[in-house]
Write a protein that holds these residues in place. Structure first.
Motif, short mmCIF file in Angstrom:
data_model
loop_
_atom_site.label_atom_id
_atom_site.label_comp_id
_atom_site.label_asym_id
_atom_site.label_seq_id
_atom_site.Cartn_x
_atom_site.Cartn_y
_atom_site.Cartn_z
N VAL A 111 16.97 12.08 -0.96
CA VAL A 111 17.30 10.66 -0.80
C VAL A 111 17.48 10.34 0.69
CG1 VAL A 111 19.03 8.89 -1.29
CG2 VAL A 111 18.32 10.48 -3.10
N ARG A 112 18.07 11.26 1.44
CA ARG A 112 18.26 11.04 2.88
C ARG A 112 16.91 10.85 3.58
NH1 ARG A 112 22.54 11.95 6.14
NH2 ARG A 112 23.64 13.01 4.44
N THR A 113 15.91 11.64 3.16
CA THR A 113 14.57 11.49 3.76
C THR A 113 14.00 10.11 3.43
OG1 THR A 113 14.15 13.86 3.63
CG2 THR A 113 12.22 12.42 3.78
N VAL A 114 14.23 9.63 2.23
CA VAL A 114 13.76 8.29 1.86
C VAL A 114 14.39 7.23 2.76
CG1 VAL A 114 13.80 6.50 0.05
CG2 VAL A 114 13.19 8.87 -0.52
N TYR A 115 15.70 7.36 3.02
CA TYR A 115 16.38 6.41 3.91
C TYR A 115 15.70 6.39 5.28
CZ TYR A 115 20.25 6.28 0.52
OH TYR A 115 21.01 6.13 -0.60
N ARG A 116 15.40 7.59 5.81
CA ARG A 116 14.76 7.66 7.13
C ARG A 116 13.36 7.05 7.10
NH1 ARG A 116 17.11 13.03 7.48
NH2 ARG A 116 15.08 13.91 6.90
N ASP A 117 12.63 7.31 6.02
CA ASP A 117 11.27 6.77 5.92
C ASP A 117 11.28 5.25 5.79
OD1 ASP A 117 10.30 9.30 6.08
OD2 ASP A 117 9.75 9.51 3.96
N VAL A 118 12.23 4.72 5.05
CA VAL A 118 12.35 3.26 4.92
C VAL A 118 12.65 2.64 6.29
CG1 VAL A 118 13.78 1.40 3.99
CG2 VAL A 118 12.97 3.24 2.49
N GLU A 119 13.53 3.27 7.05
CA GLU A 119 13.82 2.76 8.40
C GLU A 119 12.57 2.79 9.27
OE1 GLU A 119 17.00 4.99 10.06
OE2 GLU A 119 18.52 4.27 8.64
N ALA A 120 11.77 3.86 9.14
CA ALA A 120 10.55 3.97 9.94
C ALA A 120 9.56 2.87 9.57
CB ALA A 120 9.92 5.35 9.73
N LEU A 121 9.45 2.55 8.29
CA LEU A 121 8.53 1.49 7.87
C LEU A 121 9.02 0.14 8.39
CD1 LEU A 121 7.74 2.50 4.16
CD2 LEU A 121 6.19 2.57 6.12
N GLY A 122 10.34 -0.08 8.33
CA GLY A 122 10.88 -1.33 8.85
C GLY A 122 10.62 -1.47 10.34
N ALA A 123 10.81 -0.35 11.08
CA ALA A 123 10.57 -0.38 12.53
C ALA A 123 9.11 -0.62 12.84
CB ALA A 123 11.03 0.94 13.15
N ALA A 124 8.21 -0.27 11.91
CA ALA A 124 6.78 -0.48 12.12
C ALA A 124 6.34 -1.88 11.74
CB ALA A 124 5.99 0.55 11.32
N GLY A 125 7.29 -2.72 11.28
CA GLY A 125 6.96 -4.11 10.98
C GLY A 125 6.65 -4.38 9.52
N ILE A 126 6.88 -3.41 8.63
CA ILE A 126 6.63 -3.63 7.20
C ILE A 126 7.79 -4.46 6.64
CG2 ILE A 126 6.26 -2.54 4.95
CD1 ILE A 126 4.04 -2.03 6.98
N PRO A 127 7.52 -5.60 6.01
CA PRO A 127 8.59 -6.48 5.53
C PRO A 127 9.18 -5.99 4.20
CG PRO A 127 6.45 -7.47 5.04
CD PRO A 127 6.17 -6.20 5.80
N LEU A 128 10.11 -5.07 4.28
CA LEU A 128 10.79 -4.60 3.08
C LEU A 128 12.28 -4.68 3.30
CD1 LEU A 128 10.68 -0.70 2.74
CD2 LEU A 128 10.39 -1.90 4.90
N TYR A 129 13.03 -4.75 2.22
CA TYR A 129 14.48 -4.84 2.35
C TYR A 129 15.12 -4.17 1.15
CZ TYR A 129 13.95 -8.74 -0.95
OH TYR A 129 13.63 -9.52 -2.04
N GLY A 130 16.41 -3.85 1.32
CA GLY A 130 17.15 -3.18 0.26
C GLY A 130 18.17 -4.11 -0.35
N GLU A 131 18.41 -3.92 -1.65
CA GLU A 131 19.41 -4.69 -2.37
C GLU A 131 20.44 -3.72 -2.96
OE1 GLU A 131 16.86 -6.63 -5.18
OE2 GLU A 131 16.74 -8.45 -3.97
N ALA A 132 21.70 -3.99 -2.74
CA ALA A 132 22.76 -3.11 -3.22
C ALA A 132 23.07 -3.41 -4.68
CB ALA A 132 24.01 -3.29 -2.35
N GLY A 133 23.88 -2.54 -5.28
CA GLY A 133 24.32 -2.78 -6.64
C GLY A 133 23.55 -1.97 -7.67
N HIS A 134 24.01 -2.08 -8.93
CA HIS A 134 23.43 -1.30 -10.02
C HIS A 134 21.94 -1.60 -10.20
CE1 HIS A 134 23.18 0.87 -13.79
NE2 HIS A 134 22.65 -0.22 -14.36
#
Length: 311
Positions: free
Chosen positions: A32-55
């Motif tokens: 899961v930690r690797t996924v967090y890092r990869d999501v940050e890398a995609l965001g830094a590359a300009g990919i428009p994605l976002y996270g939503e908290a909660g169940h």
């Protein structure tokens, strides 16, 4: 490696919509930690994605965004043709490429077709190997496949059923066939085009010699002719037998009534027929040829003597 994983993550989000970090980690085979890092890398590359908290939260792409990264690499295109046989793709070293190719194909499909493709995958499965045979050990399959792809000759050390049982031969590997869970190599050699069981290859030595398949050679056409010739050679004799109704049913013979049915059946050899008819037990009587009848009778006498007097 990481670049392909980032593409796979992006395509997963595009295909599935909102997906949790844990689901992404399981799909990609990372933490899961690797996924967090990869999501940050995609965001830094300009990919428009976002996270939503909660169940019911997770990561998702901004509505309307679709990546154009759906072109297949050479390995992914090769793997796509093995999409119905993931085990075969993995055996050839194309398992990861197949997974990425599937994601790209799904991403390229309209939503309604993508949903239909997912339903097919959920409801239909091809399992090629037979029930009773264990999976063959094919330690040299990857090397054989590499020679097929590269069109380079190899020297095979091969085990066969007749003497000399072990031979060494230079061959030009034209193609691989997966038949009933078993791999076969179709290759040209000193005696023309031959078929070799890959699990009987004892060693392989790649050569630098490049080759081209003969003009007009087609793997599918060769294999069709090979099977036809194999079946023609398989049953070269016949036996006259009497069968009970149960024996007739097991041999696929139409019974003559409630009693014994006399019929002629094709056989491969005396040895093979001897083994096969013994499987039928008391539901068969071999009438001819005399050699086969005598073999079965001798086996029955031996068995009777062995079990006589046993509780």
């Amino acid at each position: 490696m990481r670049a392909s994983r980032l593409v796979a993550l992006l395509l997963l989000l595009q295909n599935r919509g909102r997906t949790t970090a844990r689901q992404l980690a399981e799909e990609l085979g990372v933490s899961v930690r690797t996924v967090y890092r990869d999501v940050e890398a995609l965001g830094a590359a300009g990919i428009p994605l976002y996270g939503e908290a909660g169940h019911a939260g997770g990561y998702r792409l901004v509505d309307g965004y679709r990546t154009r990264l759906t072109g297949l690499t050479a390995d992914e295109a090769q793997a796509a043709f093995l999409a119905a046989l993931p085990g075969a793709a993995a055996a050839l070293g194309l398992g990861e490429a197949l997974a990425t190719a599937r994601l790209k194909l799904r991403a390229a499909l309209p939503a309604e077709l993508r949903e239909h493709a997912e339903l097919i995958q959920e409801r239909f499965l091809l399992d090629a190997p037979g029930w009773y045979g264990g999976a063959d050990r094919v330690p040299h399959l990857t090397a054989v496949a590499a020679a097929v792809w590269a069109r380079r000759a190899v020297v095979l050390r091969y085990r066969r059923w007749r003497a000399p049982e072990e031979i060494e031969r230079r061959v030009e590997p034209y193609g691989l066939v997966l038949k009933a869970g078993r791999w076969y190599l179709v290759a040209g050699g000193p005696s023309g085009v031959r078929t070799y069981r890959v699990d009987q290859i004892l060693g392989i030595r790649p050569l630098e010699d490049e080759f081209a398949a003969p003009d007009g050679f087609r793997l599918a056409g060769y294999w069709k002719d090979h099977l036809a010739g194999f079946r023609a050679r398989l049953h070269t004799a016949e036996a006259l037998v009497r069968l009970t109704p149960e024996g007739a049913r097991r041999l696929g013979v139409a019974p003559a009534g409630d009693g014994w049915t006399e019929t002629r059946v094709p056989i491969e050899s005396i040895d093979h027929a001897h083994r096969e008819f013994l499987r039928l037990g008391t539901d068969v009587e071999v009438v001819a040829p005399a050699e086969l009848r005598d073999r079965v009778a001798e086996t029955v006498r031996t068995l009777a003597a062995r079990y006589e007097g046993r509780p």
